[in-house]
Enzyme design. Structure first.
Site, mmCIF file in Angstrom:
data_model
loop_
_atom_site.group_PDB
_atom_site.id
_atom_site.type_symbol
_atom_site.label_atom_id
_atom_site.label_comp_id
_atom_site.label_asym_id
_atom_site.label_seq_id
_atom_site.Cartn_x
_atom_site.Cartn_y
_atom_site.Cartn_z
ATOM 1 N N HIS A 54 -6.580 -6.675 -1.709
ATOM 2 C CA HIS A 54 -5.689 -5.445 -1.642
ATOM 3 C C HIS A 54 -3.973 -6.034 -0.353
ATOM 4 O O HIS A 54 -3.199 -6.018 -0.379
ATOM 5 C CB HIS A 54 -6.095 -4.298 -0.501
ATOM 6 C CG HIS A 54 -4.793 -2.737 0.150
ATOM 7 N ND1 HIS A 54 -4.447 -2.193 -1.284
ATOM 8 C CD2 HIS A 54 -4.486 -2.278 0.937
ATOM 9 C CE1 HIS A 54 -4.179 -1.223 -0.459
ATOM 10 N NE2 HIS A 54 -3.695 -1.331 0.898
ATOM 11 N N SER A 108 1.403 -1.245 -0.114
ATOM 12 C CA SER A 108 0.031 -0.240 -0.234
ATOM 13 C C SER A 108 0.541 1.410 -0.028
ATOM 14 O O SER A 108 2.156 1.271 -0.759
ATOM 15 C CB SER A 108 -1.298 0.071 1.047
ATOM 16 O OG SER A 108 -1.793 0.744 1.116
ATOM 17 N N ASP A 129 -8.359 -5.710 -5.976
ATOM 18 C CA ASP A 129 -8.027 -4.868 -5.259
ATOM 19 C C ASP A 129 -8.623 -3.236 -5.989
ATOM 20 O O ASP A 129 -7.962 -2.994 -7.356
ATOM 21 C CB ASP A 129 -6.420 -4.428 -4.446
ATOM 22 C CG ASP A 129 -5.951 -3.083 -3.599
ATOM 23 O OD1 ASP A 129 -5.034 -2.400 -4.103
ATOM 24 O OD2 ASP A 129 -7.327 -2.395 -2.939
#
Lengths: 436, 60
Positions: free
Chosen positions: A396, A151, A339
Protein backbone atom coordinates in the site's frame (compact mmCIF):
# COMPACT_ATOMS: atom_id res chain seq x y z
CA UNK A 1 14.28 19.79 14.47
CA UNK A 2 16.88 19.02 17.09
CA UNK A 3 19.79 16.66 16.50
CA UNK A 4 19.54 16.09 12.77
CA UNK A 5 22.30 13.62 11.97
CA UNK A 6 24.55 15.38 9.46
CA UNK A 7 25.08 13.16 6.43
CA UNK A 8 28.15 13.16 4.15
CA UNK A 9 25.91 13.26 1.13
CA UNK A 10 24.23 16.43 2.33
CA UNK A 11 25.00 19.66 4.07
CA UNK A 12 27.45 18.65 6.79
CA UNK A 13 26.29 21.41 9.08
CA UNK A 14 23.06 20.17 10.64
CA UNK A 15 22.21 23.64 11.92
CA UNK A 16 22.48 25.23 8.46
CA UNK A 17 19.20 26.76 7.40
CA UNK A 18 17.77 24.00 5.23
CA UNK A 19 14.76 25.94 4.10
CA UNK A 20 12.41 23.92 6.27
CA UNK A 21 9.26 25.65 7.44
CA UNK A 22 6.20 24.84 9.47
CA UNK A 23 3.12 26.93 9.86
CA UNK A 24 -0.55 27.39 10.63
CA UNK A 25 -3.17 28.71 8.27
CA UNK A 26 -6.49 30.09 9.48
CA UNK A 27 -9.18 28.49 7.30
CA UNK A 28 -11.52 31.25 6.07
CA UNK A 29 -14.48 28.88 5.51
CA UNK A 30 -14.53 27.80 9.14
CA UNK A 31 -15.57 28.90 12.63
CA UNK A 32 -12.18 28.47 14.19
CA UNK A 33 -10.00 26.04 12.25
CA UNK A 34 -6.28 26.23 11.64
CA UNK A 35 -4.47 23.91 9.28
CA UNK A 36 -0.91 22.88 10.04
CA UNK A 37 1.64 22.31 7.28
CA UNK A 38 5.27 21.54 6.63
CA UNK A 39 7.12 23.10 3.71
CA UNK A 40 10.49 21.62 2.73
CA UNK A 41 12.46 23.46 0.10
CA UNK A 42 14.03 21.06 -2.40
CA UNK A 43 17.34 19.68 -1.20
CA UNK A 44 19.32 21.11 -4.10
CA UNK A 45 17.29 24.36 -4.07
CA UNK A 46 17.25 24.52 -7.87
CA UNK A 47 15.45 27.57 -9.19
CA UNK A 48 13.04 25.55 -11.33
CA UNK A 49 12.32 22.72 -8.90
CA UNK A 50 8.56 22.06 -8.87
CA UNK A 51 6.25 22.02 -5.86
CA UNK A 52 4.67 18.72 -4.80
CA UNK A 53 1.92 18.57 -2.20
CA UNK A 54 1.36 15.16 -0.54
CA UNK A 55 -2.03 14.20 0.92
CA UNK A 56 -2.26 11.28 3.33
CA UNK A 57 -5.38 9.12 3.48
CA UNK A 58 -7.12 7.40 6.36
CA UNK A 59 -9.32 9.36 6.09
CA UNK A 60 -8.10 11.36 9.05
CA UNK A 61 -4.47 10.28 9.23
CA UNK A 62 -1.77 12.90 9.57
CA UNK A 63 0.65 13.82 6.81
CA UNK A 64 3.57 13.12 9.17
CA UNK A 65 2.94 9.39 8.64
CA UNK A 66 4.13 9.67 5.04
CA UNK A 67 6.65 12.37 5.87
CA UNK A 68 8.59 10.16 8.27
CA UNK A 69 7.86 6.67 6.88
CA UNK A 70 7.52 7.13 3.13
CA UNK A 71 8.86 10.05 1.13
CA UNK A 72 9.85 12.90 3.44
CA UNK A 73 13.37 14.34 3.89
CA UNK A 74 13.99 12.45 7.15
CA UNK A 75 13.42 9.16 8.89
CA UNK A 76 13.17 8.84 12.67
CA UNK A 77 15.87 6.70 14.26
CA UNK A 78 15.34 4.55 17.35
CA UNK A 79 17.03 7.10 19.58
CA UNK A 80 14.58 9.81 18.48
CA UNK A 81 16.99 11.65 16.21
CA UNK A 82 16.51 12.23 12.49
CA UNK A 83 18.45 10.71 9.62
CA UNK A 84 18.31 11.93 6.03
CA UNK A 85 16.14 9.91 3.70
CA UNK A 86 18.30 9.37 0.60
CA UNK A 87 15.14 8.94 -1.49
CA UNK A 88 13.11 11.77 -0.01
CA UNK A 89 10.94 13.41 -2.62
CA UNK A 90 12.62 16.71 -1.69
CA UNK A 91 15.45 15.39 -3.87
CA UNK A 92 13.23 16.21 -6.83
CA UNK A 93 10.90 18.94 -5.61
CA UNK A 94 9.80 21.39 -2.94
CA UNK A 95 7.46 19.46 -0.64
CA UNK A 96 4.28 20.45 1.14
CA UNK A 97 2.68 18.16 3.75
CA UNK A 98 -0.66 19.31 5.11
CA UNK A 99 -2.45 17.87 8.14
CA UNK A 100 -5.90 17.58 6.65
CA UNK A 101 -8.89 17.33 6.90
CA UNK A 102 -8.86 19.68 9.89
CA UNK A 103 -8.84 17.82 13.21
CA UNK A 104 -5.98 15.52 12.30
CA UNK A 105 -2.26 15.89 13.07
CA UNK A 106 -1.54 19.34 14.49
CA UNK A 107 -4.47 20.91 12.61
CA UNK A 108 -7.22 21.89 15.02
CA UNK A 109 -10.44 23.79 15.43
CA UNK A 110 -12.38 25.37 18.25
CA UNK A 111 -15.69 24.32 16.67
CA UNK A 112 -16.49 20.72 15.77
CA UNK A 113 -18.79 21.92 12.97
CA UNK A 114 -15.52 22.57 11.08
CA UNK A 115 -14.88 18.82 10.79
CA UNK A 116 -15.33 18.12 7.06
CA UNK A 117 -17.85 15.59 5.67
CA UNK A 118 -17.23 15.79 1.93
CA UNK A 119 -14.81 16.67 -0.85
CA UNK A 120 -16.24 20.17 -1.28
CA UNK A 121 -15.12 21.10 2.21
CA UNK A 122 -11.77 19.33 1.87
CA UNK A 123 -10.90 20.79 -1.54
CA UNK A 124 -12.00 24.33 -0.60
CA UNK A 125 -9.76 24.24 2.49
CA UNK A 126 -6.80 23.01 0.45
CA UNK A 127 -7.39 25.60 -2.28
CA UNK A 128 -7.67 28.42 0.27
CA UNK A 129 -4.46 27.18 1.92
CA UNK A 130 -2.64 27.10 -1.41
CA UNK A 131 -3.69 30.67 -2.18
CA UNK A 132 -2.40 31.84 1.20
CA UNK A 133 0.81 29.81 0.78
CA UNK A 134 1.58 31.42 -2.59
CA UNK A 135 0.78 34.83 -1.12
CA UNK A 136 3.39 34.04 1.56
CA UNK A 137 5.85 32.71 -1.07
CA UNK A 138 5.13 34.71 -4.26
CA UNK A 139 8.43 33.53 -5.74
CA UNK A 140 7.04 29.99 -5.88
CA UNK A 141 3.66 30.74 -7.45
CA UNK A 142 4.87 30.14 -11.01
CA UNK A 143 6.58 26.82 -10.29
CA UNK A 144 5.14 23.62 -11.76
CA UNK A 145 2.69 22.25 -9.21
CA UNK A 146 1.77 18.59 -8.62
CA UNK A 147 -0.80 17.04 -6.30
CA UNK A 148 0.16 13.61 -4.93
CA UNK A 149 -1.03 11.26 -2.22
CA UNK A 150 -2.16 7.79 -1.30
CA UNK A 151 -5.09 5.64 -0.22
CA UNK A 152 -8.13 7.74 0.72
CA UNK A 153 -6.35 10.63 -0.98
CA UNK A 154 -7.65 8.89 -4.12
CA UNK A 155 -10.78 10.88 -3.18
CA UNK A 156 -9.06 14.12 -2.12
CA UNK A 157 -6.72 14.42 -5.10
CA UNK A 158 -9.21 14.51 -8.01
CA UNK A 159 -11.43 16.88 -6.03
CA UNK A 160 -8.52 19.21 -5.17
CA UNK A 161 -7.17 19.09 -8.76
CA UNK A 162 -10.63 20.00 -10.09
CA UNK A 163 -10.90 22.81 -7.51
CA UNK A 164 -7.53 24.28 -8.56
CA UNK A 165 -8.46 23.98 -12.23
CA UNK A 166 -11.80 25.68 -11.59
CA UNK A 167 -10.07 28.49 -9.68
CA UNK A 168 -7.57 28.96 -12.52
CA UNK A 169 -10.29 29.10 -15.18
CA UNK A 170 -12.32 31.59 -13.12
CA UNK A 171 -9.22 33.70 -12.33
CA UNK A 172 -10.21 33.34 -8.70
CA UNK A 173 -6.84 34.16 -7.19
CA UNK A 174 -3.21 33.33 -7.78
CA UNK A 175 -2.95 31.14 -10.89
CA UNK A 176 -1.62 27.71 -9.87
CA UNK A 177 0.61 26.06 -12.47
CA UNK A 178 -1.04 22.64 -12.02
CA UNK A 179 0.83 20.17 -14.25
CA UNK A 180 -0.46 16.89 -12.91
CA UNK A 181 -1.70 14.71 -10.10
CA UNK A 182 -0.58 11.27 -8.96
CA UNK A 183 -2.64 8.80 -6.93
CA UNK A 184 -0.85 5.94 -5.14
CA UNK A 185 -2.91 2.87 -4.14
CA UNK A 186 -5.98 5.05 -4.06
CA UNK A 187 -9.71 4.73 -3.58
CA UNK A 188 -11.30 6.77 -6.37
CA UNK A 189 -14.08 4.76 -8.03
CA UNK A 190 -15.68 2.42 -5.44
CA UNK A 191 -18.21 0.99 -7.92
CA UNK A 192 -15.33 -0.62 -9.82
CA UNK A 193 -12.82 -1.09 -7.00
CA UNK A 194 -15.06 -2.92 -4.49
CA UNK A 195 -16.12 -5.69 -6.91
CA UNK A 196 -12.40 -6.21 -7.60
CA UNK A 197 -11.77 -7.48 -4.04
CA UNK A 198 -12.89 -11.11 -4.62
CA UNK A 199 -11.14 -11.20 -8.02
CA UNK A 200 -7.83 -9.88 -6.66
CA UNK A 201 -8.07 -12.16 -3.61
CA UNK A 202 -8.70 -15.22 -5.79
CA UNK A 203 -5.84 -14.28 -8.16
CA UNK A 204 -3.47 -13.91 -5.19
CA UNK A 205 -4.58 -17.17 -3.59
CA UNK A 206 -6.15 -15.54 -0.54
CA UNK A 207 -9.54 -17.22 -1.07
CA UNK A 208 -10.82 -20.33 -2.88
CA UNK A 209 -12.95 -20.34 -6.02
CA UNK A 210 -15.96 -21.36 -3.95
CA UNK A 211 -15.44 -18.43 -1.52
CA UNK A 212 -14.93 -16.13 -4.51
CA UNK A 213 -18.18 -17.20 -6.15
CA UNK A 214 -20.00 -16.79 -2.85
CA UNK A 215 -18.72 -13.22 -2.43
CA UNK A 216 -19.58 -12.47 -6.07
CA UNK A 217 -23.24 -12.78 -5.11
CA UNK A 218 -22.88 -9.56 -3.05
CA UNK A 219 -21.53 -7.54 -6.01
CA UNK A 220 -24.90 -6.63 -7.63
CA UNK A 221 -26.23 -5.40 -4.28
CA UNK A 222 -23.06 -3.35 -3.72
CA UNK A 223 -23.24 -1.85 -7.22
CA UNK A 224 -26.91 -0.95 -6.75
CA UNK A 225 -26.21 0.67 -3.37
CA UNK A 226 -23.41 2.77 -4.90
CA UNK A 227 -25.78 3.91 -7.66
CA UNK A 228 -28.23 5.03 -4.97
CA UNK A 229 -25.41 6.86 -3.18
CA UNK A 230 -24.48 8.77 -6.35
CA UNK A 231 -22.33 11.87 -5.97
CA UNK A 232 -24.25 13.61 -3.19
CA UNK A 233 -26.12 10.99 -1.18
CA UNK A 234 -25.68 10.82 2.59
CA UNK A 235 -27.61 8.03 4.36
CA UNK A 236 -27.66 6.05 1.11
CA UNK A 237 -23.86 6.33 0.99
CA UNK A 238 -23.54 5.07 4.58
CA UNK A 239 -25.77 2.12 3.66
CA UNK A 240 -23.62 1.46 0.62
CA UNK A 241 -20.49 1.53 2.81
CA UNK A 242 -21.94 -1.19 5.05
CA UNK A 243 -23.14 -3.36 2.16
CA UNK A 244 -19.99 -3.09 0.04
CA UNK A 245 -17.59 -3.55 2.94
CA UNK A 246 -18.90 -7.08 3.35
CA UNK A 247 -16.90 -7.79 0.16
CA UNK A 248 -13.71 -6.59 1.85
CA UNK A 249 -14.39 -8.13 5.24
CA UNK A 250 -15.52 -11.30 3.49
CA UNK A 251 -12.03 -11.61 2.01
CA UNK A 252 -10.35 -10.71 5.31
CA UNK A 253 -12.40 -13.29 7.22
CA UNK A 254 -11.30 -16.01 4.84
CA UNK A 255 -7.67 -14.81 4.76
CA UNK A 256 -7.31 -14.60 8.55
CA UNK A 257 -4.48 -12.40 9.81
CA UNK A 258 -3.35 -11.21 6.39
CA UNK A 259 -1.87 -7.72 6.37
CA UNK A 260 -4.26 -6.07 3.95
CA UNK A 261 -1.72 -3.32 3.25
CA UNK A 262 0.81 -5.93 2.10
CA UNK A 263 -0.43 -9.50 1.68
CA UNK A 264 3.15 -10.85 1.81
CA UNK A 265 3.15 -10.07 5.53
CA UNK A 266 1.14 -11.11 8.51
CA UNK A 267 0.08 -8.68 11.21
CA UNK A 268 1.53 -9.56 14.62
CA UNK A 269 -1.66 -9.63 16.67
CA UNK A 270 -3.39 -6.35 15.94
CA UNK A 271 -0.11 -4.77 14.79
CA UNK A 272 0.61 -4.44 11.07
CA UNK A 273 3.17 -1.60 11.23
CA UNK A 274 4.85 0.23 14.08
CA UNK A 275 4.65 3.97 13.55
CA UNK A 276 4.79 4.75 17.29
CA UNK A 277 8.17 6.52 17.05
CA UNK A 278 6.45 9.28 15.09
CA UNK A 279 4.08 9.98 17.98
CA UNK A 280 6.97 9.86 20.47
CA UNK A 281 9.10 12.21 18.35
CA UNK A 282 6.34 14.76 17.71
CA UNK A 283 5.50 14.82 21.40
CA UNK A 284 9.08 15.74 22.41
CA UNK A 285 9.04 19.20 23.94
CA UNK A 286 12.10 20.25 21.91
CA UNK A 287 10.33 19.29 18.68
CA UNK A 288 7.05 20.91 19.66
CA UNK A 289 8.92 24.10 20.53
CA UNK A 290 10.73 24.00 17.15
CA UNK A 291 7.45 23.64 15.31
CA UNK A 292 5.64 26.32 17.29
CA UNK A 293 2.59 24.17 17.98
CA UNK A 294 2.19 25.39 21.55
CA UNK A 295 -0.09 23.09 23.55
CA UNK A 296 -1.86 21.57 20.53
CA UNK A 297 -2.02 17.76 20.72
CA UNK A 298 -0.68 15.65 17.86
CA UNK A 299 -3.51 13.43 16.58
CA UNK A 300 -1.76 10.79 14.42
CA UNK A 301 -5.07 9.48 13.09
CA UNK A 302 -8.49 10.84 13.97
CA UNK A 303 -11.45 8.48 14.42
CA UNK A 304 -13.83 11.46 14.34
CA UNK A 305 -12.53 12.69 10.99
CA UNK A 306 -12.70 9.10 9.69
CA UNK A 307 -16.33 8.75 10.78
CA UNK A 308 -17.27 12.20 9.47
CA UNK A 309 -16.02 11.24 5.99
CA UNK A 310 -17.92 7.93 5.81
CA UNK A 311 -20.75 9.45 3.82
CA UNK A 312 -18.11 10.50 1.26
CA UNK A 313 -16.45 7.07 1.03
CA UNK A 314 -18.63 5.39 -1.61
CA UNK A 315 -18.86 8.41 -3.91
CA UNK A 316 -17.22 8.25 -7.32
CA UNK A 317 -14.43 10.81 -7.74
CA UNK A 318 -13.43 9.57 -11.21
CA UNK A 319 -16.16 11.67 -12.83
CA UNK A 320 -14.21 14.93 -12.65
CA UNK A 321 -10.97 13.51 -14.06
CA UNK A 322 -11.62 13.35 -17.85
CA UNK A 323 -12.11 17.14 -18.05
CA UNK A 324 -8.71 17.61 -16.43
CA UNK A 325 -7.02 15.22 -18.88
CA UNK A 326 -8.70 16.94 -21.84
CA UNK A 327 -7.26 20.25 -20.60
CA UNK A 328 -3.74 18.79 -20.67
CA UNK A 329 -3.28 18.01 -16.98
CA UNK A 330 -1.38 14.73 -16.45
CA UNK A 331 -2.55 11.92 -14.22
CA UNK A 332 -0.43 9.06 -12.88
CA UNK A 333 -2.13 6.20 -11.04
CA UNK A 334 0.35 3.82 -9.40
CA UNK A 335 -0.19 0.82 -7.18
CA UNK A 336 2.03 -1.57 -5.25
CA UNK A 337 1.14 -5.08 -6.44
CA UNK A 338 0.75 -6.63 -2.94
CA UNK A 339 -1.73 -4.15 -1.51
CA UNK A 340 -5.21 -5.63 -1.00
CA UNK A 341 -7.17 -2.68 0.41
CA UNK A 342 -6.56 -0.41 -2.63
CA UNK A 343 -5.34 -3.09 -4.98
CA UNK A 344 -3.79 -2.57 -8.38
CA UNK A 345 -6.54 -4.61 -10.15
CA UNK A 346 -9.38 -2.34 -9.02
CA UNK A 347 -7.31 0.74 -9.86
CA UNK A 348 -6.36 -0.60 -13.29
CA UNK A 349 -9.99 -1.41 -14.02
CA UNK A 350 -11.35 2.07 -13.31
CA UNK A 351 -8.48 3.77 -15.16
CA UNK A 352 -9.17 1.62 -18.26
CA UNK A 353 -12.93 2.14 -17.98
CA UNK A 354 -12.69 5.94 -17.74
CA UNK A 355 -14.50 7.73 -20.57
CA UNK A 356 -12.11 10.29 -22.14
CA UNK A 357 -10.85 11.05 -25.64
CA UNK A 358 -7.82 8.78 -25.20
CA UNK A 359 -9.75 5.82 -23.74
CA UNK A 360 -9.34 3.38 -26.64
CA UNK A 361 -5.70 4.39 -27.31
CA UNK A 362 -4.89 3.93 -23.63
CA UNK A 363 -6.57 0.51 -23.52
CA UNK A 364 -4.64 -0.50 -26.66
CA UNK A 365 -1.30 0.79 -25.34
CA UNK A 366 1.33 -1.86 -24.61
CA UNK A 367 2.57 -2.42 -21.10
CA UNK A 368 6.29 -1.63 -20.95
CA UNK A 369 8.77 -2.34 -18.15
CA UNK A 370 9.52 0.48 -15.73
CA UNK A 371 13.25 0.03 -15.16
CA UNK A 372 15.32 1.26 -12.20
CA UNK A 373 19.01 0.32 -11.80
CA UNK A 374 18.68 -1.91 -14.86
CA UNK A 375 15.99 -4.01 -13.14
CA UNK A 376 12.28 -4.11 -13.80
CA UNK A 377 10.62 -2.16 -10.98
CA UNK A 378 7.14 -2.23 -12.44
CA UNK A 379 5.01 -2.32 -15.54
CA UNK A 380 3.80 0.87 -17.15
CA UNK A 381 0.97 1.70 -19.52
CA UNK A 382 0.50 5.22 -20.80
CA UNK A 383 -1.12 7.33 -23.48
CA UNK A 384 -1.34 11.11 -23.68
CA UNK A 385 -1.88 12.58 -20.24
CA UNK A 386 -2.63 9.25 -18.57
CA UNK A 387 -0.17 6.73 -17.04
CA UNK A 388 -0.79 3.61 -14.96
CA UNK A 389 2.12 1.97 -13.11
CA UNK A 390 1.96 -1.37 -11.30
CA UNK A 391 4.89 -1.33 -8.90
CA UNK A 392 6.73 -4.60 -8.16
CA UNK A 393 7.50 -5.79 -4.63
CA UNK A 394 5.47 -3.10 -2.95
CA UNK A 395 2.30 -2.91 -0.88
CA UNK A 396 0.00 0.00 0.00
CA UNK A 397 2.84 2.39 0.79
CA UNK A 398 4.99 2.38 -2.36
CA UNK A 399 7.48 5.10 -1.27
CA UNK A 400 8.10 3.11 1.96
CA UNK A 401 8.51 -0.27 0.23
CA UNK A 402 10.34 0.86 -2.93
CA UNK A 403 11.83 4.29 -2.10
CA UNK A 404 14.27 4.45 -5.04
CA UNK A 405 11.70 3.31 -7.57
CA UNK A 406 9.19 5.80 -6.16
CA UNK A 407 11.64 8.71 -6.48
CA UNK A 408 12.53 7.59 -10.01
CA UNK A 409 8.83 7.36 -10.82
CA UNK A 410 8.19 10.90 -9.54
CA UNK A 411 11.21 12.38 -11.34
CA UNK A 412 10.49 10.68 -14.65
CA UNK A 413 6.77 11.47 -14.51
CA UNK A 414 7.35 15.15 -13.74
CA UNK A 415 9.84 15.28 -16.62
CA UNK A 416 7.15 13.75 -18.81
CA UNK A 417 9.63 10.97 -19.57
CA UNK A 418 7.88 8.16 -17.70
CA UNK A 419 6.94 6.68 -21.04
CA UNK A 420 10.56 6.55 -22.32
CA UNK A 421 13.12 4.28 -20.74
CA UNK A 422 13.23 5.87 -17.31
CA UNK A 423 16.63 6.82 -16.06
CA UNK A 424 18.11 6.02 -12.70
CA UNK A 425 17.74 8.99 -10.35
CA UNK A 426 21.43 8.89 -9.41
CA UNK A 427 22.56 8.89 -13.06
CA UNK A 428 22.78 12.64 -13.42
CA UNK A 429 24.84 14.55 -16.00
CA UNK A 430 26.68 12.79 -18.87
CA UNK A 431 25.34 9.32 -18.00
CA UNK A 432 21.83 10.71 -18.30
CA UNK A 433 22.65 12.09 -21.76
CA UNK A 434 23.94 8.64 -22.78
CA UNK A 435 20.66 7.02 -21.63
CA UNK A 436 18.54 9.65 -23.35
CA UNK B 1 -30.57 -12.39 -0.33
CA UNK B 2 -30.68 -10.29 2.83
CA UNK B 3 -30.87 -13.46 4.98
CA UNK B 4 -27.82 -14.73 3.00
CA UNK B 5 -26.06 -11.48 3.82
CA UNK B 6 -26.98 -11.49 7.50
CA UNK B 7 -25.70 -15.03 7.87
CA UNK B 8 -22.47 -13.95 6.30
CA UNK B 9 -19.62 -13.84 8.83
CA UNK B 10 -18.38 -10.70 7.19
CA UNK B 11 -21.16 -8.75 8.86
CA UNK B 12 -19.14 -9.06 12.04
CA UNK B 13 -18.71 -6.01 14.24
CA UNK B 14 -15.38 -5.34 12.54
CA UNK B 15 -17.06 -3.84 9.51
CA UNK B 16 -18.86 -1.19 11.57
CA UNK B 17 -17.19 2.18 10.90
CA UNK B 18 -16.16 3.33 14.36
CA UNK B 19 -14.54 0.02 15.21
CA UNK B 20 -12.87 -0.08 11.82
CA UNK B 21 -11.35 3.34 12.41
CA UNK B 22 -10.07 2.18 15.77
CA UNK B 23 -8.64 -1.01 14.26
CA UNK B 24 -6.94 0.94 11.47
CA UNK B 25 -5.18 3.13 14.04
CA UNK B 26 -4.18 0.30 16.37
CA UNK B 27 -2.79 -1.71 13.44
CA UNK B 28 -0.31 1.12 12.92
CA UNK B 29 0.60 1.05 16.64
CA UNK B 30 -0.65 4.58 17.07
CA UNK B 31 -2.36 5.85 20.21
CA UNK B 32 -3.61 9.40 19.66
CA UNK B 33 -4.82 11.02 22.89
CA UNK B 34 -7.76 12.68 21.12
CA UNK B 35 -10.16 11.40 18.52
CA UNK B 36 -9.93 14.81 16.80
CA UNK B 37 -8.16 18.10 17.49
CA UNK B 38 -11.21 20.05 18.64
CA UNK B 39 -10.01 22.35 21.41
CA UNK B 40 -11.61 24.79 23.77
CA UNK B 41 -11.10 28.17 22.08
CA UNK B 42 -10.36 30.00 25.29
CA UNK B 43 -7.43 27.96 26.51
CA UNK B 44 -5.06 28.16 23.59
CA UNK B 45 -2.76 31.02 22.73
CA UNK B 46 -2.97 29.87 19.16
CA UNK B 47 -6.60 30.73 18.65
CA UNK B 48 -6.24 34.50 18.69
CA UNK B 49 -8.84 35.70 16.23
CA UNK B 50 -6.86 38.62 14.85
CA UNK B 51 -3.49 38.37 13.17
CA UNK B 52 -2.39 37.14 9.74
CA UNK B 53 -4.14 34.19 8.09
CA UNK B 54 -0.87 32.29 7.74
CA UNK B 55 1.88 32.12 10.34
CA UNK B 56 5.00 30.30 9.23
CA UNK B 57 8.37 29.80 10.82
CA UNK B 58 11.69 28.35 9.76
CA UNK B 59 12.77 25.47 11.88
CA UNK B 60 16.24 23.96 12.06
Amino acid sequence: FPNILADAGDSGDAVQDLGHHAGYYKLPKSQGARMFYFFFESRKKKEDDPIVIWLTGGPGCSSELAMFYENGPFTITKNMSLAWNEYGWDQASNLLYVDQPVGTGFSYTTDKSDIRHDETGVSDDLYDFLQAFFAEHPNLAKRDFYITGESYAGHYIPAFAARVHRGNKANEGVHVNLKGFAIGNGLTDPAIQYPAYPDYALEMGLITKAEHDRLEKIVPLCELSIKLCGTDGTVSCLASYLVCNTLFSGVINHARGVNYYDIRKKCEGSLCYDFSNMEKFLNLNSVRKSLGVGDIEFVSCSTSVYSAMLQDWMRNLEIGIPALLEDGINMLVYAGEYDLICNWLGNSRWVNAMEWSGKESFKAAKEVPFVVDGKEAGSLKSFGQLSFLKVKDAGHMVPMDQPKAALNMLKSWMKNSLREVPVDVSAEGEELVAQM
Amino acid sequence: SSSFLLNDRSFEISSLPSSRAGNLIRELNLFPKLDANVIDGDDSTLTAAEGPSIVERNFR
